[in-house]
Design an enzyme around this catalytic site. Sequence first.
Site, PDB file in Angstrom:
ATOM      1  CE1 TYR A 153      21.782   1.027 -17.603  1.00  0.00           C
ATOM      2  CE2 TYR A 153      23.713   2.446 -17.686  1.00  0.00           C
ATOM      3  CZ  TYR A 153      23.176   1.319 -17.585  1.00  0.00           C
ATOM      4  OH  TYR A 153      23.742   0.191 -16.611  1.00  0.00           O
ATOM      5  CE  LYS A 157      23.150   1.805 -12.960  1.00  0.00           C
ATOM      6  NZ  LYS A 157      22.745   0.511 -12.171  1.00  0.00           N
TER       7      LYS A 157
END
Length: 375
Positions: A153, A157
Site C-alpha cells: 500500500y 502510494k
Amino acid sequence: MSDEPAPEIRYLVLGGAGFLGSYIVQALISRGDTHVAVFDLREPAQEDKIERVSYYTGDICNLDRLVDVLKETGANVVFHAVSPIHGLSDSIYQRVNVDGTKTLLEACRHPSLSGNVFKFVYTSSTGVTWRAQDIVGATEEQLPIPENGYDMYHHTKAVAEKMVLEADGDGMRTVVIRPGGMIGPRDPQLLHRLAAALAEKKHKVQIGNNTNLVDWVYAGNVADAHLAAADRLPSRKDLDANTTPHPVAGQVFIITNGTPMLQWDFSRLVWRALGASPADLDPKKATKIPRWLALFMATIAESWCKLNGGHTELTKFNVIYSTTTQWYNIDKARHALGYQPRVSLEEAAAMSAKWWKERGEKEHKARQASRRKLL
C-alpha cells in the site's frame, strides 16, 4: 501576459464518494464553490449526495472515460483522493495507486483538453516514508522515501507521489498532501476496528508500554489543507508567466492535528466517546503484553491463518504500528499553506462516535452481510 479574464475555477474530486474525498467536496461547497464534480468507482448513497455536485462513475485506469469526464466538467483543478483501503491484495494497490495515477496524469494532459487542467493535488500518506522506525518531530525534508516501502500500500502510494511531483511544470502545477492517520464520521476502517475491540473486551489488553507518541488528524482538517494547497498553487496567469520557484508547487506537505498523543491514550479517547466508562478504561487494570511477546504471538497467528485461510487482527504490522513513535513537524504546512487544524482530536472522536452509533455500525454490518452472500 494575457489580459483575458481568469478562467472560472471548476473542480473535479477523484475519490469524492470516499472518506476523505467527501470531506473535500463538502468543504468546497460549504465555502461557496459552484462548479464541483465527483469521479468515483461508485456513486454514494442518495442520502450522502451533496446538492449542487455532479457525480460521475468510472475506473481510474480508463483513459477515455477520464478524458470524457474532464471535458464534460471543464475541470481545471483536480484533487486525486482515490485510494483503496488497507488489507487488500498487492495487485489492487499496483493497479489503483500506480496505474491509476499514471492514467489520470495522462488524461489531465491529453491533447484534446487543450491544457485545461492547471492544478493537481494528490493525497499521499505519511506512511510512504515509514519503515517501522521511530519518527520524532521530523519534517518533510528529513524523511526520504525508501526504495521499498514497508508494505505494498505505502510503496505504491510513494511511487504515485513521485509521478505527481515529476509532473509539476509545463502547464500544470502539482502538490502532494501527506496526511497522518485520519479519524472522522464516515471513516470506513479505524472506527469499526476500535468499536469491535470495545465490544469484544479487547480494549482491556494493551500491547507495549504506551510511551510512543503518535499523530492523528481529523479528516475535515486534511480537506482544509487540500483546499489551501489548491488555492495557493499558481493561477493560470502565473503559469503563463512561468513564475518560479514557488513555495507550494512541486512540494510535499505533512498534515496532522499537530497534537500527538500516546497511542493507547488515543484509542481510549475514542472508546470513551463510544461509551466506555472511565473505570473500564483505567490503564492500571489493562493486561499489558510486551511488544516482543505480541510480535511472537502475531507471527504464530499469521502463520495459522495462512495455512487455514482465516483472518486475524493480531498481525506483526499492527503490533509494530501501535508501538512505534510517529509524530511530525507541520510547520511547513502552517507557513506555506496557512494551515491550522480547526477541529481537535477530542471533537473529532465525539463526532465520529456519534456517527457510528447513529449510522456507521448499521452500515458496516450491512456491508459485511453483503460480502458473506457473495462468498
